[in-house]
Design a protein around this motif. Structure first.
Motif, PDB file in Angstrom:
ATOM      1  N   GLY A  16      -0.267  17.703 -36.261  1.00  0.00           N
ATOM      2  CA  GLY A  16      -1.331  17.676 -37.266  1.00  0.00           C
ATOM      3  C   GLY A  16      -2.657  17.221 -36.693  1.00  0.00           C
ATOM      4  N   LEU A  17      -2.626  16.156 -35.915  1.00  0.00           N
ATOM      5  CA  LEU A  17      -3.864  15.648 -35.318  1.00  0.00           C
ATOM      6  C   LEU A  17      -4.495  16.675 -34.392  1.00  0.00           C
ATOM      7  CD1 LEU A  17      -2.790  11.969 -34.523  1.00  0.00           C
ATOM      8  CD2 LEU A  17      -4.508  12.711 -36.201  1.00  0.00           C
ATOM      9  N   ALA A  18      -3.661  17.428 -33.676  1.00  0.00           N
ATOM     10  CA  ALA A  18      -4.186  18.439 -32.755  1.00  0.00           C
ATOM     11  C   ALA A  18      -4.758  19.649 -33.492  1.00  0.00           C
ATOM     12  CB  ALA A  18      -3.082  18.882 -31.798  1.00  0.00           C
ATOM     13  N   LEU A  19      -4.154  19.976 -34.631  1.00  0.00           N
ATOM     14  CA  LEU A  19      -4.536  21.216 -35.321  1.00  0.00           C
ATOM     15  C   LEU A  19      -5.637  21.035 -36.360  1.00  0.00           C
ATOM     16  CD1 LEU A  19      -0.986  22.774 -35.855  1.00  0.00           C
ATOM     17  CD2 LEU A  19      -2.774  23.611 -34.316  1.00  0.00           C
ATOM     18  N   ILE A  20      -5.809  19.817 -36.867  1.00  0.00           N
ATOM     19  CA  ILE A  20      -6.787  19.609 -37.942  1.00  0.00           C
ATOM     20  C   ILE A  20      -8.195  20.069 -37.563  1.00  0.00           C
ATOM     21  CG2 ILE A  20      -8.043  17.792 -39.195  1.00  0.00           C
ATOM     22  CD1 ILE A  20      -5.370  16.417 -39.659  1.00  0.00           C
ATOM     23  N   PRO A  21      -8.745  19.690 -36.416  1.00  0.00           N
ATOM     24  CA  PRO A  21     -10.124  20.114 -36.097  1.00  0.00           C
ATOM     25  C   PRO A  21     -10.306  21.630 -36.037  1.00  0.00           C
ATOM     26  CG  PRO A  21      -9.479  18.257 -34.727  1.00  0.00           C
ATOM     27  CD  PRO A  21      -8.243  18.719 -35.421  1.00  0.00           C
ATOM     28  N   PRO A  22      -9.461  22.392 -35.281  1.00  0.00           N
ATOM     29  CA  PRO A  22      -9.674  23.841 -35.259  1.00  0.00           C
ATOM     30  C   PRO A  22      -9.445  24.501 -36.617  1.00  0.00           C
ATOM     31  CG  PRO A  22      -7.663  23.262 -34.060  1.00  0.00           C
ATOM     32  CD  PRO A  22      -8.398  21.989 -34.329  1.00  0.00           C
ATOM     33  N   LEU A  23      -8.467  23.985 -37.380  1.00  0.00           N
ATOM     34  CA  LEU A  23      -8.228  24.565 -38.708  1.00  0.00           C
ATOM     35  C   LEU A  23      -9.415  24.316 -39.632  1.00  0.00           C
ATOM     36  CD1 LEU A  23      -4.453  23.709 -39.327  1.00  0.00           C
ATOM     37  CD2 LEU A  23      -5.458  25.979 -39.069  1.00  0.00           C
ATOM     38  N   TRP A  24      -9.991  23.126 -39.554  1.00  0.00           N
ATOM     39  CA  TRP A  24     -11.154  22.824 -40.395  1.00  0.00           C
ATOM     40  C   TRP A  24     -12.326  23.730 -40.023  1.00  0.00           C
ATOM     41  CZ3 TRP A  24     -16.133  21.054 -39.317  1.00  0.00           C
ATOM     42  CH2 TRP A  24     -16.880  20.699 -40.452  1.00  0.00           C
ATOM     43  N   LEU A  25     -12.555  23.943 -38.733  1.00  0.00           N
ATOM     44  CA  LEU A  25     -13.648  24.817 -38.293  1.00  0.00           C
ATOM     45  C   LEU A  25     -13.439  26.245 -38.787  1.00  0.00           C
ATOM     46  CD1 LEU A  25     -14.139  23.578 -34.619  1.00  0.00           C
ATOM     47  CD2 LEU A  25     -15.793  23.386 -36.486  1.00  0.00           C
ATOM     48  N   HIS A  26     -12.167  26.682 -38.808  1.00  0.00           N
ATOM     49  CA  HIS A  26     -11.871  28.055 -39.232  1.00  0.00           C
ATOM     50  C   HIS A  26     -11.996  28.223 -40.742  1.00  0.00           C
ATOM     51  CE1 HIS A  26      -9.971  31.988 -39.385  1.00  0.00           C
ATOM     52  NE2 HIS A  26      -9.074  31.518 -40.240  1.00  0.00           N
ATOM     53  N   GLN A  27     -11.576  27.208 -41.515  1.00  0.00           N
ATOM     54  CA  GLN A  27     -11.469  27.378 -42.960  1.00  0.00           C
ATOM     55  C   GLN A  27     -12.676  26.850 -43.739  1.00  0.00           C
ATOM     56  OE1 GLN A  27      -7.636  26.038 -44.369  1.00  0.00           O
ATOM     57  NE2 GLN A  27      -6.556  27.479 -43.064  1.00  0.00           N
ATOM     58  N   ARG A  28     -13.586  26.168 -43.078  1.00  0.00           N
ATOM     59  CA  ARG A  28     -14.722  25.587 -43.790  1.00  0.00           C
ATOM     60  C   ARG A  28     -15.679  26.655 -44.319  1.00  0.00           C
ATOM     61  NH1 ARG A  28     -19.299  25.109 -40.244  1.00  0.00           N
ATOM     62  NH2 ARG A  28     -18.784  25.837 -38.144  1.00  0.00           N
ATOM     63  N   ARG A  29     -15.583  27.881 -43.827  1.00  0.00           N
ATOM     64  CA  ARG A  29     -16.502  28.943 -44.254  1.00  0.00           C
ATOM     65  C   ARG A  29     -16.157  29.496 -45.631  1.00  0.00           C
ATOM     66  NH1 ARG A  29     -15.438  31.857 -38.526  1.00  0.00           N
ATOM     67  NH2 ARG A  29     -16.390  30.287 -37.176  1.00  0.00           N
ATOM     68  N   ASN A  30     -14.899  29.282 -46.036  1.00  0.00           N
ATOM     69  CA  ASN A  30     -14.437  29.814 -47.320  1.00  0.00           C
ATOM     70  C   ASN A  30     -14.086  28.655 -48.242  1.00  0.00           C
ATOM     71  OD1 ASN A  30     -12.142  30.693 -49.232  1.00  0.00           O
ATOM     72  ND2 ASN A  30     -12.965  32.650 -48.536  1.00  0.00           N
ATOM     73  N   LYS A  31     -14.694  28.613 -49.421  1.00  0.00           N
ATOM     74  CA  LYS A  31     -14.507  27.488 -50.334  1.00  0.00           C
ATOM     75  C   LYS A  31     -13.049  27.317 -50.739  1.00  0.00           C
ATOM     76  CE  LYS A  31     -16.247  25.570 -54.688  1.00  0.00           C
ATOM     77  NZ  LYS A  31     -17.134  25.806 -55.862  1.00  0.00           N
ATOM     78  N   GLU A  32     -12.348  28.425 -51.051  1.00  0.00           N
ATOM     79  CA  GLU A  32     -10.952  28.349 -51.466  1.00  0.00           C
ATOM     80  C   GLU A  32     -10.073  27.868 -50.323  1.00  0.00           C
ATOM     81  OE1 GLU A  32      -9.488  31.946 -53.134  1.00  0.00           O
ATOM     82  OE2 GLU A  32     -10.791  31.881 -54.879  1.00  0.00           O
ATOM     83  N   ASP A  33     -10.311  28.393 -49.121  1.00  0.00           N
ATOM     84  CA  ASP A  33      -9.527  27.966 -47.957  1.00  0.00           C
ATOM     85  C   ASP A  33      -9.755  26.490 -47.660  1.00  0.00           C
ATOM     86  OD1 ASP A  33      -8.469  30.481 -47.615  1.00  0.00           O
ATOM     87  OD2 ASP A  33      -9.917  31.097 -46.101  1.00  0.00           O
ATOM     88  N   THR A  91       2.432  24.447 -54.913  1.00  0.00           N
ATOM     89  CA  THR A  91       2.752  25.625 -54.110  1.00  0.00           C
ATOM     90  C   THR A  91       2.031  25.489 -52.786  1.00  0.00           C
ATOM     91  OG1 THR A  91       2.769  28.050 -54.093  1.00  0.00           O
ATOM     92  CG2 THR A  91       0.859  26.986 -55.105  1.00  0.00           C
ATOM     93  N   ALA A  92       2.360  26.355 -51.841  1.00  0.00           N
ATOM     94  CA  ALA A  92       1.788  26.227 -50.507  1.00  0.00           C
ATOM     95  C   ALA A  92       0.795  27.327 -50.173  1.00  0.00           C
ATOM     96  CB  ALA A  92       2.901  26.206 -49.461  1.00  0.00           C
ATOM     97  N   THR A  93       0.730  28.385 -50.981  1.00  0.00           N
ATOM     98  CA  THR A  93      -0.120  29.530 -50.648  1.00  0.00           C
ATOM     99  C   THR A  93      -1.157  29.803 -51.734  1.00  0.00           C
ATOM    100  OG1 THR A  93       1.308  31.168 -51.737  1.00  0.00           O
ATOM    101  CG2 THR A  93       1.859  30.567 -49.459  1.00  0.00           C
ATOM    102  N   LYS A  94      -2.216  30.491 -51.338  1.00  0.00           N
ATOM    103  CA  LYS A  94      -3.240  30.882 -52.316  1.00  0.00           C
ATOM    104  C   LYS A  94      -2.655  31.830 -53.353  1.00  0.00           C
ATOM    105  CE  LYS A  94      -6.577  32.333 -49.551  1.00  0.00           C
ATOM    106  NZ  LYS A  94      -7.910  32.831 -49.158  1.00  0.00           N
ATOM    107  N   GLN A  95      -1.808  32.765 -52.870  1.00  0.00           N
ATOM    108  CA  GLN A  95      -1.178  33.696 -53.806  1.00  0.00           C
ATOM    109  C   GLN A  95      -0.320  32.951 -54.816  1.00  0.00           C
ATOM    110  OE1 GLN A  95      -1.158  33.886 -50.463  1.00  0.00           O
ATOM    111  NE2 GLN A  95      -1.116  36.005 -49.729  1.00  0.00           N
ATOM    112  N   GLY A  96       0.399  31.940 -54.326  1.00  0.00           N
ATOM    113  CA  GLY A  96       1.248  31.160 -55.215  1.00  0.00           C
ATOM    114  C   GLY A  96       0.459  30.404 -56.254  1.00  0.00           C
ATOM    115  N   LEU A  97      -0.662  29.788 -55.842  1.00  0.00           N
ATOM    116  CA  LEU A  97      -1.472  29.024 -56.795  1.00  0.00           C
ATOM    117  C   LEU A  97      -2.110  29.947 -57.828  1.00  0.00           C
ATOM    118  CD1 LEU A  97      -2.340  26.092 -57.341  1.00  0.00           C
ATOM    119  CD2 LEU A  97      -4.484  26.615 -56.170  1.00  0.00           C
TER     120      LEU A  97
END
Length: 433
Positions: A16-33, A91-97
């Motif tokens: 989690g600690l290793a993945l949080i920064p790249p995931l945040w950089l990738h998903q910050r562009r989309n409000k839902e993500d 739920t864990a997915t956007k489709q699920g929510l």
């Protein structure tokens, strides 16, 4: 903390600690993500936190769209048996929510489940503070389950399913799974095979019961007239006699097979429309390129409105979330994906309950009971390649009355197997009492 849980937690936290920064950089562009990213890490907004009120409170966790439908059926039966019971759904997915909010509307608080590391799972448990935590199907998360037991929360596996494909993964970490299962109060399984598999992983036999598949208890789409069919016919620009082939929830590698079968089908049935729905809409660009590579023209569902923007191409890519179930209403025949590749299949009940004949590949381990039911009724066929798919589809289109009767027989079989949701709900009621 058990040694195996300690190792699992350390590995999860480090990842989690290793993945949080790249995931945040990738998903910050989309409000839902970004909102999903925040919630899965336990960063829940105050507006959500303030919604958890009233007792008794039951938290149902359903990983994605199919499980959300099961949760809705169980929740409906639970509220009939225990009026006033508050339902919380994760739920864990956007489709699920999206599906959860559409099905539950104001009858449940819906949010993203935490990732299974100590911080996020603990925050979610303290926020929700349920009386019972119900995990749908194969959702076995050690930190969430063990943390719930530590807070005095009763836990249950509901509509429990352990497929042949899944059990091999669990057996690799059997000591951790056995320790986790020892913290669960009840296992309400779909079939005897599922019960035996969960027992082989370490579940206490005295806590296991077989109650059937609540997926059979989903809403009957044909009960209130046919508004979905009217909508779909207008949207896709279909005449009553237009042959329609719907390929739903397809995975990577399956679309070229479907397209080859479709091109063969066009030789004898040139007016056939193909509606192709990838399991993940993020693959739409890739699928669109495959359609073009096969020499076919296509449009995306998001380009159509059934009015000014009408369908002109023979192939439509369903690039929206939550519309596949209603799209099945206009199908003459259906292929369910995730089955020609080793993914365990998809929910064949959704098209079959519309009375549609269904094809699927050999990988149906996750839906074996549903497959067997509709095959016994004559409404399902296994295909291994494009040639077989084209042959079965052509047979159904040449003999539409036989295809219709086969589909309706499968529908009757599904409706006759209802009642499991009530039994799973009774497990929750016993835990509440």
């Amino acid at each position: 903390m058990n040694l195996f849980q300690f190792v699992y937690t350390c590995i999860g936290s480090a990842a989690g600690l290793a993945l949080i920064p790249p995931l945040w950089l990738h998903q910050r562009r989309n409000k839902e993500d970004l909102e999903r990213f925040h919630q899965r890490l336990g960063w829940y907004p105050q507006a959500l936190r303030s919604k958890f009120e009233g007792r008794p409170r039951v938290w149902l966790h359903a990983v994605s769209v199919g499980e959300v439908g099961v949760a809705a059926a169980i929740a409906k039966s639970l509220q009939e048996q225990r009026p006033g019971c508050r339902i919380v759904l994760s739920t864990a997915t956007k489709q699920g929510l999206t599906r959860a909010k559409a099905l539950f509307q104001n009858n449940a608080v819906c949010f993203y489940a935490p990732v299974d590391i100590l911080g996020p799972s603990s925050k979610a448990l303290k926020m929700v503070r349920p009386d019972v935590l119900g995990l749908l199907e194969t959702e076995i998360w050690p930190n969430l389950i063990i943390g719930a037991r530590g807070m005095g929360i009763r836990t249950a596996v509901l509509n429990g399913r352990i497929s042949v494909r899944t059990i091999h993964r669990y057996l690799r970490i059997r000591p951790l799974i056995r320790h986790t299962l020892s913290h669960i109060d009840a296992f309400s399984m779909i079939s005897t095979s599922d019960a035996l598999r969960i027992q082989s992983l370490g579940a206490d036999e005295r806590r296991i019961a077989v109650h059937g598949n609540a997926k059979f208890d989903g809403p009957d789409p044909m009960a209130g007239g046919n508004p979905a069919k009217t909508w779909a016919q207008a949207l896709y620009g279909l005449q009553p006699d237009t042959p329609v082939f719907v390929a739903g929830s397809t995975r990577s590698g399956e679309e070229p097979i479907v397209l080859d079968a479709y091109r063969t089908l066009l030789r004898d049935f040139p007016r056939t429309v193909l509606i192709l729905a990838p399991r993940h809409v993020t693959r739409t660009d890739q699928v669109e390129q495959w359609v073009k590579d096969k020499g076919l023209s296509c449009q995306r569902r998001t380009e159509l409105d059934g009015k000014a923007n009408r369908r002109a191409a023979p192939v439509v890519l369903l690039d929206t979330i939550g519309e596949l179930a209603d799209t099945y209403s206009v199908a003459d025949l259906v292929f369910c994906g995730g089955s020609l590749v080793p993914k365990g299949g998809q929910n064949v009940l959704e098209p079959a309950v519309w009375g549609k004949p269904v094809m699927y590949g050999p990988s149906m381990e996750d839906f074996i009971d549903a497959q067997q039911l509709i095959e016994r009724a004559g409404g399902g066929r296994t295909v291994l390649n494009a040639d077989q798919m084209a042959a079965v589809a052509a047979g159904w289109l040449r003999h539409p009355q036989k295809a219709k009767q086969a589909g309706l027989a499968a529908r009757r079989a599904i409706l006759s197997h209802r009642g499991a949701a009530r039994k799973h709900a009774e497990v929750i009621v016993r835990l509440l009492n």
